[in-house]
Design a protein around this motif. Sequence first.
Motif, PDB file in Angstrom:
ATOM      1  N   GLU A  82      13.416  -4.151  -1.893  1.00 33.60           N
ATOM      2  CA  GLU A  82      13.571  -2.747  -1.507  1.00 33.60           C
ATOM      3  C   GLU A  82      12.665  -1.847  -2.348  1.00 33.60           C
ATOM      4  N   LYS A  83      12.460  -2.184  -3.598  1.00 32.15           N
ATOM      5  CA  LYS A  83      11.545  -1.393  -4.431  1.00 32.15           C
ATOM      6  C   LYS A  83      10.124  -1.441  -3.868  1.00 32.15           C
ATOM      7  N   LEU A  84       9.690  -2.615  -3.426  1.00 34.13           N
ATOM      8  CA  LEU A  84       8.364  -2.715  -2.829  1.00 34.13           C
ATOM      9  C   LEU A  84       8.284  -1.924  -1.528  1.00 34.13           C
ATOM     10  N   ARG A  85       9.337  -1.965  -0.740  1.00 40.27           N
ATOM     11  CA  ARG A  85       9.347  -1.178   0.495  1.00 40.27           C
ATOM     12  C   ARG A  85       9.217   0.309   0.188  1.00 40.27           C
ATOM     13  N   HIS A  86       9.961   0.756  -0.803  1.00 40.10           N
ATOM     14  CA  HIS A  86       9.905   2.176  -1.158  1.00 40.10           C
ATOM     15  C   HIS A  86       8.526   2.548  -1.702  1.00 40.10           C
ATOM     16  N   GLU A  87       7.987   1.688  -2.567  1.00 39.67           N
ATOM     17  CA  GLU A  87       6.664   1.995  -3.121  1.00 39.67           C
ATOM     18  C   GLU A  87       5.608   2.061  -2.025  1.00 39.67           C
ATOM     19  N   ALA A  88       5.698   1.176  -1.044  1.00 37.84           N
ATOM     20  CA  ALA A  88       4.740   1.210   0.061  1.00 37.84           C
ATOM     21  C   ALA A  88       4.857   2.515   0.845  1.00 37.84           C
ATOM     22  N   ARG A  89       6.101   2.979   1.070  1.00 37.00           N
ATOM     23  CA  ARG A  89       6.278   4.265   1.754  1.00 37.00           C
ATOM     24  C   ARG A  89       5.622   5.393   0.970  1.00 37.00           C
ATOM     25  N   VAL A  90       5.798   5.359  -0.337  1.00 39.05           N
ATOM     26  CA  VAL A  90       5.236   6.422  -1.184  1.00 39.05           C
ATOM     27  C   VAL A  90       3.711   6.372  -1.183  1.00 39.05           C
ATOM     28  N   LEU A  91       3.158   5.190  -1.455  1.00 37.15           N
ATOM     29  CA  LEU A  91       1.699   5.075  -1.517  1.00 37.15           C
ATOM     30  C   LEU A  91       1.053   5.427  -0.179  1.00 37.15           C
ATOM     31  N   GLY A  92       1.769   5.193   0.910  1.00 33.34           N
ATOM     32  CA  GLY A  92       1.215   5.473   2.224  1.00 33.34           C
ATOM     33  C   GLY A  92       1.097   6.940   2.549  1.00 33.34           C
ATOM     34  N   VAL A  93       1.795   7.799   1.792  1.00 30.67           N
ATOM     35  CA  VAL A  93       1.773   9.237   2.102  1.00 30.67           C
ATOM     36  C   VAL A  93       1.311  10.096   0.933  1.00 30.67           C
ATOM     37  N   ALA A 137      -3.643   8.195  -8.090  1.00 29.49           N
ATOM     38  CA  ALA A 137      -2.906   6.944  -7.938  1.00 29.49           C
ATOM     39  C   ALA A 137      -3.677   6.016  -7.017  1.00 29.49           C
ATOM     40  N   PRO A 138      -3.394   4.714  -7.082  1.00 29.33           N
ATOM     41  CA  PRO A 138      -4.010   3.786  -6.124  1.00 29.33           C
ATOM     42  C   PRO A 138      -3.577   4.125  -4.699  1.00 29.33           C
ATOM     43  N   ARG A 139      -4.338   3.619  -3.732  1.00 30.06           N
ATOM     44  CA  ARG A 139      -4.040   3.854  -2.323  1.00 30.06           C
ATOM     45  C   ARG A 139      -3.606   2.564  -1.640  1.00 30.06           C
ATOM     46  N   LEU A 140      -2.689   2.692  -0.706  1.00 34.84           N
ATOM     47  CA  LEU A 140      -2.152   1.533  -0.005  1.00 34.84           C
ATOM     48  C   LEU A 140      -3.208   0.929   0.911  1.00 34.84           C
ATOM     49  N   LEU A 141      -3.383  -0.404   0.812  1.00 31.07           N
ATOM     50  CA  LEU A 141      -4.321  -1.124   1.669  1.00 31.07           C
ATOM     51  C   LEU A 141      -3.611  -1.955   2.731  1.00 31.07           C
ATOM     52  N   GLY A 142      -2.404  -2.394   2.445  1.00 33.10           N
ATOM     53  CA  GLY A 142      -1.680  -3.209   3.408  1.00 33.10           C
ATOM     54  C   GLY A 142      -0.279  -3.490   2.919  1.00 33.10           C
ATOM     55  N   PHE A 143       0.625  -3.774   3.872  1.00 35.68           N
ATOM     56  CA  PHE A 143       2.017  -4.046   3.522  1.00 35.68           C
ATOM     57  C   PHE A 143       2.554  -5.154   4.419  1.00 35.68           C
ATOM     58  N   TYR A 144       3.299  -6.068   3.814  1.00 32.63           N
ATOM     59  CA  TYR A 144       3.896  -7.202   4.526  1.00 32.63           C
ATOM     60  C   TYR A 144       5.392  -7.218   4.239  1.00 32.63           C
ATOM     61  N   ASP A 145       6.206  -7.459   5.285  1.00 33.09           N
ATOM     62  CA  ASP A 145       7.654  -7.498   5.113  1.00 33.09           C
ATOM     63  C   ASP A 145       8.236  -8.389   6.203  1.00 33.09           C
ATOM     64  N   ASP A 146       8.810  -9.512   5.790  1.00 32.21           N
ATOM     65  CA  ASP A 146       9.419 -10.398   6.788  1.00 32.21           C
ATOM     66  C   ASP A 146      10.946 -10.416   6.682  1.00 32.21           C
ATOM     67  N   GLY A 147      11.490  -9.476   5.910  1.00 33.61           N
ATOM     68  CA  GLY A 147      12.930  -9.428   5.708  1.00 33.61           C
ATOM     69  C   GLY A 147      13.395 -10.178   4.484  1.00 33.61           C
ATOM     70  N   ARG A 148      12.690 -11.228   4.123  1.00 27.98           N
ATOM     71  CA  ARG A 148      13.010 -12.010   2.917  1.00 27.98           C
ATOM     72  C   ARG A 148      12.016 -11.704   1.797  1.00 27.98           C
ATOM     73  N   ALA A 186       5.461  -7.507   0.341  1.00 21.44           N
ATOM     74  CA  ALA A 186       4.262  -7.452  -0.497  1.00 21.44           C
ATOM     75  C   ALA A 186       3.487  -6.196  -0.149  1.00 21.44           C
ATOM     76  N   LEU A 187       2.904  -5.592  -1.152  1.00 20.24           N
ATOM     77  CA  LEU A 187       1.999  -4.468  -0.908  1.00 20.24           C
ATOM     78  C   LEU A 187       0.709  -4.707  -1.655  1.00 20.24           C
ATOM     79  N   ALA A 188      -0.374  -4.258  -1.052  1.00 20.48           N
ATOM     80  CA  ALA A 188      -1.698  -4.317  -1.675  1.00 20.48           C
ATOM     81  C   ALA A 188      -2.230  -2.899  -1.755  1.00 20.48           C
ATOM     82  N   CYS A 189      -2.771  -2.556  -2.904  1.00 18.23           N
ATOM     83  CA  CYS A 189      -3.351  -1.231  -3.095  1.00 18.23           C
ATOM     84  C   CYS A 189      -4.714  -1.374  -3.749  1.00 18.23           C
TER      85      CYS A 189
END
Length: 321
Positions: free
Chosen positions: A76-87, A94-105, A108-111
Amino acid sequence: MTATGPGSRSRPRPTWAELPADVRNGIEAALGARVVSARSAPLGLTPGLASRVELDDGRRAFLKAAGAHRGAGAVEKLRHEARVLGVLPGGVPAPRLLGFYDDGRWAALACTDVDGRVPRLPWEHAELDRVLTALAECAAAATPSPLTEPRFVTDWAADLTGWRSLDPDGVAEALPAGLARWAIEHLDDLARLEAGWSVAADGDTLLHGDLRADNILLTADRVYLVDWPSSSVGAPWLDLLFFLPTVTGADLDEIVRHHPLTRDVAPATITATVAAIAGFLVTVGLEPPPWYAPEVRRFQLAEAVTAVRWLRTRCAGPEML
């Protein structure tokens, strides 16, 4: 001196090669490129992967990943960070979001990868001045916040009650003898004082929420604030006040009096917030450390000492208890 911090003696993180194959494939699909090399940042305060990666299209990225098996909050922390970096607004350093992966389990985020270094510790005045300037610029760029939730006053409501939950034995365990005696003598006063922290803490600024040296990178011409999973929305001066107990060798009240984020904030508001921060640091410093960061409590108790000393100084002045 080489910088050290609360993650400097943590347990090693997993590497790129240790991620499940389907997770690696999903991350590469999210990035639209294959990872051709990965260099792990092996230490840190989170249990997941943190690696600098090179992609087959020539890009470099900083990649973070965690599975639910590492702890319920890690994904959930990664999900939240991806939301933040995306906006994040363009002016936020700060770094910028390059991609996000989420399969429920797994998530991952890349910046964007920042080619910088953490500040030297103990703090050098020139580097501290750079960071303090960057905090003012960040708050200006992040106001109004592109997100409306979570609110700082809600997120931190349960945590900033330390003096109200501490007993004298805990205070004596956490602090040097002289400082502990002062805090124990004024425990009820400090509990009442910290209760006022939320009066002016709401606001419309997107806050980093976890500023310390190891979440700051310096390049030749810029200061970058990295790792945003603790971000929330509140008053623009909160990041500065939470950051200052991590600083030694500086006059913290002098910084507060002159910094653009705090110079016009009521002294009583500053003191109540410092009291709440100090109580939180003492309380959290006494908790058992997480398995992946056995040294973190030592650093938090060191910050608690700085915060309580600062608080005692403020309480001996115009805001006397």
